[in-house]
Every structure is written in C-alpha cells, then in structure tokens.
Design a protein around this motif. Structure first.
Motif, PDB file in Angstrom:
ATOM      1  N   ARG A 146       0.852  -1.173   0.000  1.00 18.84           N
ATOM      2  CA  ARG A 146       0.000   0.000   0.000  1.00 18.84           C
ATOM      3  C   ARG A 146       0.897   1.235   0.000  1.00 18.84           C
ATOM      4  N   PRO A 147       0.417   2.334  -0.565  1.00 17.85           N
ATOM      5  CA  PRO A 147       1.224   3.550  -0.538  1.00 17.85           C
ATOM      6  C   PRO A 147       1.259   4.134   0.865  1.00 17.85           C
ATOM      7  N   GLY A 148       2.381   4.727   1.232  1.00 17.91           N
ATOM      8  CA  GLY A 148       2.524   5.354   2.530  1.00 17.91           C
ATOM      9  C   GLY A 148       3.400   6.573   2.407  1.00 17.91           C
ATOM     10  N   VAL A 149       3.945   7.006   3.526  1.00 17.85           N
ATOM     11  CA  VAL A 149       4.823   8.173   3.567  1.00 17.85           C
ATOM     12  C   VAL A 149       6.153   7.733   4.150  1.00 17.85           C
ATOM     13  N   ALA A 150       7.231   8.098   3.486  1.00 14.76           N
ATOM     14  CA  ALA A 150       8.562   7.714   3.939  1.00 14.76           C
ATOM     15  C   ALA A 150       9.532   8.857   3.695  1.00 14.76           C
ATOM     16  N   VAL A 151      10.576   8.889   4.492  1.00 16.02           N
ATOM     17  CA  VAL A 151      11.648   9.874   4.336  1.00 16.02           C
ATOM     18  C   VAL A 151      12.631   9.373   3.289  1.00 16.02           C
ATOM     19  N   ILE A 205      -2.364   8.901  -0.841  1.00 19.28           N
ATOM     20  CA  ILE A 205      -2.420   7.698  -0.010  1.00 19.28           C
ATOM     21  C   ILE A 205      -3.855   7.426   0.427  1.00 19.28           C
ATOM     22  N   GLY A 206      -4.125   6.193   0.813  1.00 22.84           N
ATOM     23  CA  GLY A 206      -5.474   5.807   1.217  1.00 22.84           C
ATOM     24  C   GLY A 206      -5.964   6.572   2.428  1.00 22.84           C
ATOM     25  N   LEU A 207      -7.277   6.601   2.595  1.00 20.88           N
ATOM     26  CA  LEU A 207      -7.867   7.425   3.662  1.00 20.88           C
ATOM     27  C   LEU A 207      -7.391   6.997   5.048  1.00 20.88           C
ATOM     28  N   HIS A 208      -7.271   5.683   5.278  1.00 25.71           N
ATOM     29  CA  HIS A 208      -6.837   5.219   6.601  1.00 25.71           C
ATOM     30  C   HIS A 208      -5.415   5.682   6.890  1.00 25.71           C
ATOM     31  N   ASP A 209      -4.520   5.469   5.927  1.00 24.64           N
ATOM     32  CA  ASP A 209      -3.137   5.903   6.116  1.00 24.64           C
ATOM     33  C   ASP A 209      -3.041   7.419   6.189  1.00 24.64           C
ATOM     34  N   ALA A 210      -3.865   8.099   5.393  1.00 27.33           N
ATOM     35  CA  ALA A 210      -3.840   9.562   5.404  1.00 27.33           C
ATOM     36  C   ALA A 210      -4.264  10.102   6.762  1.00 27.33           C
ATOM     37  N   ALA A 211      -5.278   9.494   7.363  1.00 31.53           N
ATOM     38  CA  ALA A 211      -5.732   9.962   8.675  1.00 31.53           C
ATOM     39  C   ALA A 211      -4.616   9.816   9.708  1.00 31.53           C
ATOM     40  N   ARG A 212      -3.907   8.731   9.626  1.00 27.70           N
ATOM     41  CA  ARG A 212      -2.795   8.515  10.557  1.00 27.70           C
ATOM     42  C   ARG A 212      -1.666   9.516  10.313  1.00 27.70           C
TER      43      ARG A 212
END
Length: 375
Positions: A44-49, A103-110
C-alpha cells in the motif's frame, strides 16, 4: 492568545498568520517508522523519508516532495527570522506539499494526525510566540471536522489550513457542511491556500504558477463559495484567503455584474450591475443548492485576507476594499515567493500616505489579535 504576546511588549503583538513548517519531529517520527514503511511499500502507498544528495524529501504515495529546507524544520532559525522581521507571534501552517492526496484514507488519517502532533511539538518549543493551523485531508470533510476539533482541544491550534485544489469535493459542495459547522461553532480560523492549481489559460511557463495560477485558483474556489451560497449559509466562518485574496477583491464588481445575469441565450443581453443576484447554478455531485442572498461582493468583504500583495499600492487598495479589520500580516515564511520583510512592506504603504497609523496597526496585529482572542 494573550499568553502569546512577546514578553515585555506593551502593545498588541505583531502577528503573522501565513507561514509554513515541516516540524523536525515529523521527520523523526517517519524515520522511526522507516522499516515498517519499507516492508509495506509494495502492499500500500505510505509516507517515507528519502535522503538524497540535494537534501531530505518525503515520498507521499509515490509523489516525492521538493527538498525540505531548514527554514521549514528548524525552530531556532524560525524564531531568529521572526526577530529579524519584527514578528512577535506566528501562526504556523503545514507545508502544502504534506497534503496526503496520494495515499489511502486510513493511512492519510494517521499521517495527518502525525503531522498535527508534530506541529503541536513545534508550538511547545516557543508557546508564547507560536500557534498552529492543522493539516486536514480534504477528501473526507467529516473526518476533517473531527481532526479540527481534536487539534483545537490541545490548546496549541487556532484553526486549520485547507488546500483549494487537489483531491476531494470542492469547498462549495454540501459535503463540507459538517466541517463548516464545526469551524463556525468554534470560531476557528481557516486559512485557504492554493494547492495544485491548473493554468486557466492552458499556458505552462516558468513562474506563472506563482504569479497567475495560484491567485486564479483562490479566486475560482472561493468565488464559487460566494455564488453557491456557502458563505450565506455559514455567516460566522472566519476564512482567510492568502496572497491578498488572489484576484477576488479586484474582480468583485465583475462577480456582481455576471451573477446578476438571468439565464439567457443572448450573449449581448444588457446587465444592470445593481440588480439582485439570481440563484447561482452550481453543478456537480454534492453541489450546494441554496443560492447567495446578496451580491457576491458583500460576501467577499466578509472574508479575511493576508497582506501578501508585494505592492504598497495593491495593499492600500485591498484595505480600501475590505477594511483594515479584515486584513492581517502574512509573510509566507520561509519561501522566496513570500515576503522576507512583511512588517516593512506594510509600513511602506503608510510612508506613502496610503495607510493611516490605525490601519497599519490593524494589519500588523490588532485585527488578528481580535479575531483569535475575541478581545
């Protein structure tokens, strides 16, 4: 807000309502999660440095941000810049590049919660001089309302920043009613900021995005809120349009004239600029159905604007249009497209006898202090 006044200062503090940050604690939190993010990258897409030769970037669902400069991350550098500018208090908004559209809504909320908690850390670094405006996921207005309330409850936030473009329903659509209700009830300041504007002329040319596309997006998005009845239905909203309001103040008369036209097949039909506004026709899923009850310029004058016009003449005209009680200092720190000396930019207009001392005081801090404290 009174606790934010700079120690030893007797007068109303100078307040900058338009500045951006990527808190260093956000980078640290994301680094701590790096192994988990790498394991899940293919799932799944996420956020990374990302740390490249030109500096630190964020990878947000495959979109890589520009390098994140120290002006965005370093609180000591921020406070030193505020001292140089003569700014006592800064409302810090998230860098628009943090918008989690990919990114997906669940990951975005986090991720949004992580960003806002990190903005709270930044405020804690200098609580007498910093307050924050929250990042929101504009694809989900109901959850955006919940996040606004959560952030306000911490005592570190004065409101939120919303991108005018990108994914999600347009701000004049009824999907946003839960958020506008929450913002109205709490008196939160909502900073409306361009995000991913398209060229209105289909012209792509160096720097035109900053010069034309950003203010054009503000004009279109906020103008639709006036025409569709959003600003009529939520008269207590405290909305601030950055970059001096885009083209909204200058185009106010045209909004009134065109909105007064009845539907007609005759393109040469005459228009009475003083005529009552006919119901706005707004199409699209979730579009607002209640038309404006007054001419659009009346709603535009209820907005707040920052002072970032890059011109003493334009600033003077903005204040003539909206009143000094609707204009607040804005620097767009730390970006070069902003103003490195925003206080002087306002006082220059006074030096040319375009503004009175009372108007200057209002723009530099009195208006923001009244808005944010009710004093």
């Amino acid at each position: 807000m009174d606790a934010m006044a700079r120690p030893g200062r007797e007068n109303t503090p100078v307040i900058d309502v338009h500045a951006h940050a990527v808190p260093h604690t956000l980078i640290e939190r994301l680094r701590d999660e790096r192994p988990r993010n790498e394991r899940l990258r293919n799932e799944r897409p996420g956020v990374a440095v990302r740390e490249d030769a030109d500096g630190i970037h964020l990878d947000i669902g495959g979109r890589v941000t520009p390098p994140i400069g120290e002006g965005l991350t370093d609180p000591s550098r921020r406070l030193a810049a505020m001292d140089r500018m003569g700014v006592d208090v800064q409302l810090v908004s998230p860098w628009m590049e943090l918008t989690p559209d990919e990114i997906g809504l669940h990951d975005a909320a986090r991720f949004v919660r992580m960003v806002n908690d990190s903005l709270g850390d930044l405020v804690d670094h200098a609580p007498s001089r910093l307050r924050a405006l929250a990042l929101l996921d504009r694809r989900d207005p109901a959850s955006a309302a919940d996040e606004l309330l959560r952030c306000l409850d911490t005592g570190r936030f004065q409101g939120a920043e919303i991108g005018l473009g990108g994914a999600g329903p347009a701000l004049h659509e009824i999907d946003w009613d839960p958020f506008w209700d929450a913002a109205s009830d709490t008196g939160a300041l909502v900073l409306l900021h361009p995000w991913r504007p398209a060229s209105p002329a289909g012209v792509v040319f160096s720097r035109l995005t900053d010069i034309v596309d950003n203010p054009a997006q503000s004009t279109a998005a906020v103008g639709a809120m006036a025409l569709a009845g959003t600003l009529h239905r939520f008269p207590d909203l405290r909305l601030c349009v950055v970059h001096g309001g885009g083209f909204l103040p200058y185009a106010a008369g045209r909004f009134d004239a065109i909105a007064a036209l009845e539907p007609t097949s005759d393109p040469e039909a005459a228009v009475d600029p003083g005529a009552a506004v006919s119901p706005a026709t707004v199409s699209g899923p979730g579009a607002a159905v209640s038309p404006a009850a007054a001419v659009p310029s009346e709603y535009l004058r209820r907005l707040y604007f920052d002072s970032l016009t890059h011109s003493p003449e334009a600033l003077s005209w903005l204040i003539d249009f909206a009143g000094a009680d609707r204009v607040m200092l804005g620097s767009d720190y730390p970006f070069p497209t902003g103003c490195a000396d925003p206080v002087r930019a306002v006082t220059r207009a006074a030096a040319g006898e375009r503004l009175s001392g009372e108007q200057v005081a209002a723009v530099l801090g009195t208006t923001a202090h009244r808005l944010l404290t009710g004093a």
